[in-house]
Design a protein around this motif. Structure first.
Motif, PDB file in Angstrom:
ATOM      1  N   THR A 187      -8.267   2.551   3.664  1.00 29.79           N
ATOM      2  CA  THR A 187      -8.293   2.699   2.218  1.00 29.79           C
ATOM      3  C   THR A 187      -6.952   2.405   1.560  1.00 29.79           C
ATOM      4  O   THR A 187      -6.909   2.025   0.400  1.00 29.79           O
ATOM      5  N   ASN A 188      -5.869   2.582   2.280  1.00 31.67           N
ATOM      6  CA  ASN A 188      -4.527   2.432   1.730  1.00 31.67           C
ATOM      7  C   ASN A 188      -3.811   1.272   2.395  1.00 31.67           C
ATOM      8  O   ASN A 188      -2.762   1.441   2.979  1.00 31.67           O
ATOM      9  N   LYS A 189      -4.386   0.088   2.317  1.00 33.83           N
ATOM     10  CA  LYS A 189      -3.752  -1.026   3.004  1.00 33.83           C
ATOM     11  C   LYS A 189      -3.499  -2.180   2.054  1.00 33.83           C
ATOM     12  O   LYS A 189      -4.239  -2.408   1.117  1.00 33.83           O
ATOM     13  N   ILE A 190      -2.426  -2.887   2.333  1.00 30.04           N
ATOM     14  CA  ILE A 190      -2.106  -4.106   1.599  1.00 30.04           C
ATOM     15  C   ILE A 190      -2.227  -5.282   2.553  1.00 30.04           C
ATOM     16  O   ILE A 190      -2.869  -6.278   2.243  1.00 30.04           O
ATOM     17  N   ILE A 191      -1.624  -5.182   3.734  1.00 28.88           N
ATOM     18  CA  ILE A 191      -1.733  -6.259   4.726  1.00 28.88           C
ATOM     19  C   ILE A 191      -2.590  -5.786   5.886  1.00 28.88           C
ATOM     20  O   ILE A 191      -3.701  -6.252   6.075  1.00 28.88           O
ATOM     21  N   GLY A 192      -2.068  -4.862   6.694  1.00 27.44           N
ATOM     22  CA  GLY A 192      -2.809  -4.430   7.873  1.00 27.44           C
ATOM     23  C   GLY A 192      -3.115  -2.952   7.909  1.00 27.44           C
ATOM     24  O   GLY A 192      -3.795  -2.481   8.803  1.00 27.44           O
ATOM     25  N   GLY A 193      -2.604  -2.177   6.968  1.00 26.33           N
ATOM     26  CA  GLY A 193      -2.853  -0.747   6.934  1.00 26.33           C
ATOM     27  C   GLY A 193      -1.857   0.083   7.720  1.00 26.33           C
ATOM     28  O   GLY A 193      -2.054   1.279   7.903  1.00 26.33           O
ATOM     29  N   VAL A 194      -0.777  -0.543   8.186  1.00 28.12           N
ATOM     30  CA  VAL A 194       0.216   0.175   8.993  1.00 28.12           C
ATOM     31  C   VAL A 194       0.939   1.224   8.149  1.00 28.12           C
ATOM     32  O   VAL A 194       0.973   2.404   8.510  1.00 28.12           O
ATOM     33  N   CYS A 195       1.510   0.828   7.048  1.00 30.51           N
ATOM     34  CA  CYS A 195       2.258   1.769   6.205  1.00 30.51           C
ATOM     35  C   CYS A 195       1.348   2.840   5.623  1.00 30.51           C
ATOM     36  O   CYS A 195       1.726   4.003   5.538  1.00 30.51           O
ATOM     37  N   GLY A 196       0.131   2.463   5.236  1.00 28.46           N
ATOM     38  CA  GLY A 196      -0.834   3.437   4.737  1.00 28.46           C
ATOM     39  C   GLY A 196      -1.197   4.454   5.798  1.00 28.46           C
ATOM     40  O   GLY A 196      -1.296   5.648   5.526  1.00 28.46           O
ATOM     41  N   GLY A 197      -1.391   3.995   7.014  1.00 30.15           N
ATOM     42  CA  GLY A 197      -1.723   4.897   8.119  1.00 30.15           C
ATOM     43  C   GLY A 197      -0.582   5.843   8.450  1.00 30.15           C
ATOM     44  O   GLY A 197      -0.798   7.028   8.698  1.00 30.15           O
ATOM     45  N   ILE A 198       0.635   5.323   8.452  1.00 37.30           N
ATOM     46  CA  ILE A 198       1.806   6.170   8.720  1.00 37.30           C
ATOM     47  C   ILE A 198       1.968   7.194   7.602  1.00 37.30           C
ATOM     48  O   ILE A 198       2.242   8.366   7.855  1.00 37.30           O
ATOM     49  N   GLY A 199       1.763   6.768   6.372  1.00 41.70           N
ATOM     50  CA  GLY A 199       1.841   7.693   5.243  1.00 41.70           C
ATOM     51  C   GLY A 199       0.804   8.795   5.317  1.00 41.70           C
ATOM     52  O   GLY A 199       1.099   9.963   5.075  1.00 41.70           O
ATOM     53  N   GLU A 200      -0.432   8.437   5.671  1.00 40.56           N
ATOM     54  CA  GLU A 200      -1.492   9.436   5.817  1.00 40.56           C
ATOM     55  C   GLU A 200      -1.168  10.391   6.963  1.00 40.56           C
ATOM     56  O   GLU A 200      -1.385  11.594   6.852  1.00 40.56           O
ATOM     57  N   TYR A 201      -0.654   9.884   8.044  1.00 38.78           N
ATOM     58  CA  TYR A 201      -0.309  10.711   9.212  1.00 38.78           C
ATOM     59  C   TYR A 201       0.789  11.715   8.875  1.00 38.78           C
ATOM     60  O   TYR A 201       0.724  12.869   9.261  1.00 38.78           O
ATOM     61  N   LEU A 202       1.814  11.256   8.158  1.00 40.80           N
ATOM     62  CA  LEU A 202       2.943  12.115   7.829  1.00 40.80           C
ATOM     63  C   LEU A 202       2.735  12.934   6.561  1.00 40.80           C
ATOM     64  O   LEU A 202       3.545  13.802   6.236  1.00 40.80           O
ATOM     65  N   GLY A 203       1.682  12.632   5.807  1.00 40.17           N
ATOM     66  CA  GLY A 203       1.442  13.335   4.555  1.00 40.17           C
ATOM     67  C   GLY A 203       2.392  12.906   3.453  1.00 40.17           C
ATOM     68  O   GLY A 203       2.737  13.682   2.572  1.00 40.17           O
ATOM     69  N   ILE A 204       2.821  11.644   3.513  1.00 38.89           N
ATOM     70  CA  ILE A 204       3.763  11.078   2.539  1.00 38.89           C
ATOM     71  C   ILE A 204       3.056   9.946   1.802  1.00 38.89           C
ATOM     72  O   ILE A 204       2.209   9.261   2.368  1.00 38.89           O
ATOM     73  N   ASP A 205       3.436   9.721   0.558  1.00 38.36           N
ATOM     74  CA  ASP A 205       2.885   8.604  -0.205  1.00 38.36           C
ATOM     75  C   ASP A 205       3.203   7.299   0.523  1.00 38.36           C
ATOM     76  O   ASP A 205       4.369   7.038   0.856  1.00 38.36           O
ATOM     77  N   PRO A 206       2.206   6.469   0.794  1.00 34.71           N
ATOM     78  CA  PRO A 206       2.448   5.205   1.505  1.00 34.71           C
ATOM     79  C   PRO A 206       3.453   4.281   0.810  1.00 34.71           C
ATOM     80  O   PRO A 206       4.089   3.467   1.461  1.00 34.71           O
ATOM     81  N   THR A 207       3.625   4.442  -0.494  1.00 31.50           N
ATOM     82  CA  THR A 207       4.607   3.626  -1.210  1.00 31.50           C
ATOM     83  C   THR A 207       6.014   3.911  -0.698  1.00 31.50           C
ATOM     84  O   THR A 207       6.831   2.997  -0.569  1.00 31.50           O
ATOM     85  N   VAL A 208       6.298   5.160  -0.377  1.00 30.44           N
ATOM     86  CA  VAL A 208       7.610   5.529   0.172  1.00 30.44           C
ATOM     87  C   VAL A 208       7.798   4.853   1.525  1.00 30.44           C
ATOM     88  O   VAL A 208       8.868   4.296   1.812  1.00 30.44           O
ATOM     89  N   ILE A 209       6.759   4.866   2.359  1.00 25.04           N
ATOM     90  CA  ILE A 209       6.829   4.210   3.666  1.00 25.04           C
ATOM     91  C   ILE A 209       7.048   2.717   3.477  1.00 25.04           C
ATOM     92  O   ILE A 209       7.856   2.095   4.185  1.00 25.04           O
TER      93      ILE A 209
END
Length: 66
Positions: free
Chosen positions: A13-35
């Motif tokens: 749901t939170n992906k621009i290219i492959g979803g890596v930053c979105g996944g890391i953000g969801e895992y850490l509970g941080i906004d994916p934009t920061v990642i």
């Protein structure tokens, strides 16, 4: 009381290219934009080689949710 096991997945749901930053953000509970900003700084700091190579590797290593 059971412990919920937290796992890292690519974001669907939170992906621009492959979803890596979105996944890391969801895992850490941080906004994916920061990642994404941290990842962009890493990429610029390594002349784009380190950030891009790590992102591609992460796309293949981090699993998708089933």
């Amino acid at each position: 009381m059971s412990r919920m096991e937290k796992k890292l997945y690519l974001s669907d749901t939170n992906k621009i290219i492959g979803g890596v930053c979105g996944g890391i953000g969801e895992y850490l509970g941080i906004d994916p934009t920061v990642i994404r900003l941290i990842w962009a700084a890493l990429s610029v700091g390594t002349a784009f080689v380190g950030g891009v190579v790590l992102y591609i590797i992460a796309m293949f290593i981090i699993p998708r949710r089933s």
